[in-house]
Design an enzyme around this catalytic site. Structure first.
Site, mmCIF file in Angstrom:
data_model
loop_
_atom_site.group_PDB
_atom_site.id
_atom_site.type_symbol
_atom_site.label_atom_id
_atom_site.label_comp_id
_atom_site.label_asym_id
_atom_site.label_seq_id
_atom_site.Cartn_x
_atom_site.Cartn_y
_atom_site.Cartn_z
ATOM 1 C CB CYS A 1 -13.125 -22.913 6.935
ATOM 2 S SG CYS A 1 -13.915 -21.649 5.930
ATOM 3 C CB CYS B 1 -20.002 -23.271 7.893
ATOM 4 S SG CYS B 1 -19.898 -21.491 8.062
ATOM 5 C CG ASP C 1 -16.474 -23.215 4.237
ATOM 6 O OD1 ASP C 1 -16.180 -24.370 3.885
ATOM 7 O OD2 ASP C 1 -16.981 -22.939 5.326
ATOM 8 C CB CYS D 1 -18.936 -17.425 8.307
ATOM 9 S SG CYS D 1 -18.166 -18.626 9.415
HETATM 10 FE FE1 FES Z 1 -15.909 -21.503 6.625
HETATM 11 FE FE2 FES Z 1 -17.867 -20.509 8.028
HETATM 12 S S1 FES Z 1 -16.459 -22.029 8.645
HETATM 13 S S2 FES Z 1 -17.151 -19.835 6.115
#
Ligand code: FES
Length: 127
Positions: free
Chosen positions: A35, A60, A37, A104
């Site tokens: 993702c 997120c 992140d 996550c």
């Molecule tokens: Fe990337 Fe949750 S979608 S850490």
């Protein structure tokens, strides 16, 4: 049933330990390739005990709630204890995460491990 537990929503809306520790004793940053992140954890350690911990998460809501809960769970613990924290324990403390959001919480576990490793490397003069 709601997708997210009340506890997740609480930590998402009102995250604990957000921020930066200047002169931290250990810093760990990890990213999720899927993702994109990023999570960063800062540790202040005295006598092998985590005196303070802060995080910055560019991610997120589940990642923010996971970092908030994970930092609460390791505060006041020894670095060895912090290493035993699993993403499952974080998710459990959050009263569950949807299956597709479990990854996550892995970020929180990995960021803490990276921060402890950084702390140990600094201590042994490897950095
Ligand atoms: Fe990337 Fe949750 S979608 S850490």
């Amino acid at each position: 049933m709601a997708l997210y537990s009340e506890t997740v929503m609480d930590h998402f809306r009102n995250p604990r330990n957000v921020g930066v520790i200047e002169n931290a004793d250990g810093v760990g940053q990890v990213g999720n390739a899927k993702c994109g992140d990023i999570m960063k954890i800062y540790l202040k350690v005295e006598d092998e005990t985590i005196k303070d911990v802060k995080f910055e998460t560019f991610g997120c809501g589940s990642a923010i709630a996971s970092s908030s809960m994970a930092t609460e769970m390791i505060k006041g613990k020894t670095v060895d204890e912090a290493l035993t924290l699993t993403n499952k324990a974080v998710a459990q403390a959050l009263e569950g995460l949807p299956p597709h959001k479990m990854h996550c919480s892995v970020l929180a576990e990995e960021a803490i491990k990276a921060a402890v490793e950084d702390y140990r490397n600094r201590k042994t003069g490897m950095k």
